[in-house]
Design a protein around this motif. Sequence first.
Motif, PDB file in Angstrom:
ATOM      1  N   THR A 163       0.483  -0.859  -0.136  1.00 30.11           N
ATOM      2  CA  THR A 163      -0.169   0.007   0.100  1.00 30.11           C
ATOM      3  C   THR A 163       0.850   1.711   0.057  1.00 30.11           C
ATOM      4  OG1 THR A 163      -0.285   0.459   2.794  1.00 30.11           O
ATOM      5  CG2 THR A 163      -2.002  -1.176   1.433  1.00 30.11           C
ATOM      6  N   GLU A 164       0.035   2.142  -0.448  1.00 25.00           N
ATOM      7  CA  GLU A 164       1.173   3.612  -0.204  1.00 25.00           C
ATOM      8  C   GLU A 164       2.250   3.912   1.102  1.00 25.00           C
ATOM      9  OE1 GLU A 164      -0.018   8.604  -0.288  1.00 25.00           O
ATOM     10  OE2 GLU A 164      -1.498   7.115  -0.345  1.00 25.00           O
ATOM     11  N   HIS A 165       1.483   2.983   2.822  1.00 26.74           N
ATOM     12  CA  HIS A 165       2.386   3.198   3.899  1.00 26.74           C
ATOM     13  C   HIS A 165       2.807   2.077   4.312  1.00 26.74           C
ATOM     14  CE1 HIS A 165       0.382   7.536   3.977  1.00 26.74           C
ATOM     15  NE2 HIS A 165      -0.585   6.886   3.965  1.00 26.74           N
ATOM     16  N   ARG A 166       2.798   0.986   3.094  1.00 30.17           N
ATOM     17  CA  ARG A 166       3.113  -0.400   3.312  1.00 30.17           C
ATOM     18  C   ARG A 166       3.781  -1.332   2.467  1.00 30.17           C
ATOM     19  NH1 ARG A 166      -1.435  -3.819   5.151  1.00 30.17           N
ATOM     20  NH2 ARG A 166      -1.829  -4.283   3.080  1.00 30.17           N
ATOM     21  N   PRO A 167       5.741  -0.821   2.913  1.00 25.01           N
ATOM     22  CA  PRO A 167       6.300  -1.706   1.856  1.00 25.01           C
ATOM     23  C   PRO A 167       6.623  -2.879   1.350  1.00 25.01           C
ATOM     24  CG  PRO A 167       7.601   0.011   3.402  1.00 25.01           C
ATOM     25  CD  PRO A 167       6.285  -0.305   4.025  1.00 25.01           C
ATOM     26  N   SER A 168       5.443  -3.609   1.503  1.00 25.92           N
ATOM     27  CA  SER A 168       5.606  -5.121   1.463  1.00 25.92           C
ATOM     28  C   SER A 168       5.218  -5.513   0.062  1.00 25.92           C
ATOM     29  CB  SER A 168       4.360  -5.299   2.559  1.00 25.92           C
ATOM     30  OG  SER A 168       3.051  -5.391   1.800  1.00 25.92           O
ATOM     31  N   CYS A 169       5.339  -6.722  -0.401  1.00 29.08           N
ATOM     32  CA  CYS A 169       5.405  -7.155  -1.750  1.00 29.08           C
ATOM     33  C   CYS A 169       4.067  -7.440  -1.629  1.00 29.08           C
ATOM     34  CB  CYS A 169       6.792  -7.723  -2.242  1.00 29.08           C
ATOM     35  SG  CYS A 169       7.266  -8.985  -1.533  1.00 29.08           S
ATOM     36  N   GLY A 170       4.056  -8.513  -0.869  1.00 27.75           N
ATOM     37  CA  GLY A 170       2.704  -9.795  -1.072  1.00 27.75           C
ATOM     38  C   GLY A 170       3.090 -10.689  -2.078  1.00 27.75           C
ATOM     39  N   ALA A 171       4.146 -11.037  -1.883  1.00 25.90           N
ATOM     40  CA  ALA A 171       4.481 -12.418  -2.784  1.00 25.90           C
ATOM     41  C   ALA A 171       4.421 -13.584  -2.674  1.00 25.90           C
ATOM     42  CB  ALA A 171       5.139 -12.255  -3.830  1.00 25.90           C
ATOM     43  N   ILE A 172       4.538 -13.078  -0.825  1.00 22.98           N
ATOM     44  CA  ILE A 172       4.499 -14.312   0.104  1.00 22.98           C
ATOM     45  C   ILE A 172       3.997 -15.332   0.591  1.00 22.98           C
ATOM     46  CG2 ILE A 172       6.481 -15.608   1.507  1.00 22.98           C
ATOM     47  CD1 ILE A 172       8.242 -15.120  -0.541  1.00 22.98           C
ATOM     48  N   ARG A 173       3.273 -16.903   0.639  1.00 27.26           N
ATOM     49  CA  ARG A 173       2.487 -17.226   1.497  1.00 27.26           C
ATOM     50  C   ARG A 173       3.295 -18.240   1.934  1.00 27.26           C
ATOM     51  NH1 ARG A 173      -3.290 -15.916   1.245  1.00 27.26           N
ATOM     52  NH2 ARG A 173      -3.228 -14.333  -0.017  1.00 27.26           N
ATOM     53  N   MET A 174       2.439 -19.168   2.422  1.00 21.26           N
ATOM     54  CA  MET A 174       3.112 -20.705   2.738  1.00 21.26           C
ATOM     55  C   MET A 174       1.325 -21.170   4.668  1.00 21.26           C
ATOM     56  SD  MET A 174       7.237 -21.709   3.898  1.00 21.26           S
ATOM     57  CE  MET A 174       7.170 -23.465   4.150  1.00 21.26           C
ATOM     58  N   ASP A 175       1.827 -22.391   3.477  1.00 17.12           N
ATOM     59  CA  ASP A 175       0.668 -23.044   5.081  1.00 17.12           C
ATOM     60  C   ASP A 175       1.791 -22.868   6.906  1.00 17.12           C
ATOM     61  OD1 ASP A 175      -1.680 -24.642   5.062  1.00 17.12           O
ATOM     62  OD2 ASP A 175       0.444 -25.953   6.657  1.00 17.12           O
ATOM     63  N   ALA A 176       0.719 -22.601   7.467  1.00 20.88           N
ATOM     64  CA  ALA A 176       1.374 -22.386   8.876  1.00 20.88           C
ATOM     65  C   ALA A 176       2.253 -23.882   9.184  1.00 20.88           C
ATOM     66  CB  ALA A 176       0.168 -22.009  10.305  1.00 20.88           C
ATOM     67  N   ASP A 177       1.236 -24.379   9.014  1.00 16.91           N
ATOM     68  CA  ASP A 177       1.457 -25.815  10.065  1.00 16.91           C
ATOM     69  C   ASP A 177       3.193 -26.280   9.187  1.00 16.91           C
ATOM     70  OD1 ASP A 177       1.358 -28.713  10.837  1.00 16.91           O
ATOM     71  OD2 ASP A 177       1.448 -29.593   9.182  1.00 16.91           O
ATOM     72  N   ARG A 178       3.274 -25.693   7.853  1.00 11.12           N
ATOM     73  CA  ARG A 178       4.556 -26.104   7.250  1.00 11.12           C
ATOM     74  C   ARG A 178       5.786 -25.445   7.641  1.00 11.12           C
ATOM     75  NH1 ARG A 178       4.760 -25.367   2.033  1.00 11.12           N
ATOM     76  NH2 ARG A 178       6.295 -27.241   1.688  1.00 11.12           N
ATOM     77  N   LEU A 179       5.446 -24.216   7.771  1.00 11.13           N
ATOM     78  CA  LEU A 179       6.612 -23.390   8.388  1.00 11.13           C
ATOM     79  C   LEU A 179       7.058 -23.501  10.319  1.00 11.13           C
ATOM     80  CD1 LEU A 179       8.066 -20.961   7.707  1.00 11.13           C
ATOM     81  CD2 LEU A 179       5.668 -19.595   8.084  1.00 11.13           C
TER      82      LEU A 179
END
Length: 249
Positions: free
Chosen positions: A90-106
């Motif tokens: 977002t305008e105030h959040r310099p994240s990329c939004g590209a990473i996602r991972m199942d909680a149990d696996r991580l």
Amino acid sequence: MKTLSNPRMAGLDSEGSPIEGFGETVLTPDEQQALLEARTVIRGEPAQRRESYDYLLTKGIADCDGCAYDLAGGRVHAEAAPGYRCLPPTEHRPSCGAIRMDADRLETAVAEQVLADMLRPGRHEELLRLQRDAGEEAERLARHIDGAEARFAALKAVRDQMLPDAFKAAEKATKNDVAAARTRLRFLQQIISVPLSDPHDVVAWWNAAPRASQRALILLSVTKVHVLASGSGRGHDPHKRIRIDWRNS
């Protein structure tokens, strides 16, 4: 609408992870989630209550290896398993939004590496030293908290000599200081409670330990967990999707 509820419409696989090289998507993950919730309302179905989940690696423990923004816990949709993700920018959040991972696996992969790390030569003694340091800091904080009443009394004694705004600011700062000290003390007490006398005992302890105590052990051993993208075949082995910065002091 049923077609649009397919995770691939948002470029996600069945686990809610972004599909590498998928290309342009019909929906963003957030738009698809809103669509699923709207579908529930339209069909007159009772909203399915999401099971609460205590995420182990939020609050700054895990971040996105791509943009270094801290990961958040959440679900792709109501039926999905808990997962971690890098939030969309977002305008105030310099994240990329590209990473996602199942909680149990991580979480399982991180726990396995933390517990294995304790068995490395010399590592057990190092963690015991860090735990002793935590104990000494906890004692200092406990004394600091015990002295709060005297500090408040001293502040009130000079109230008439201060401007009202200055007194309010000093009182607020003192209250915030005590609150921060209590929060830090609770965290240190969790670290102190980890049974480090025998590293082999910690493995058995982990399976029944409270979530806060598990998190404390991770923070005792780790400064940051970096989660990598799922491309190049890394998605099959969760250990290949994480990079850990180990705590040495």
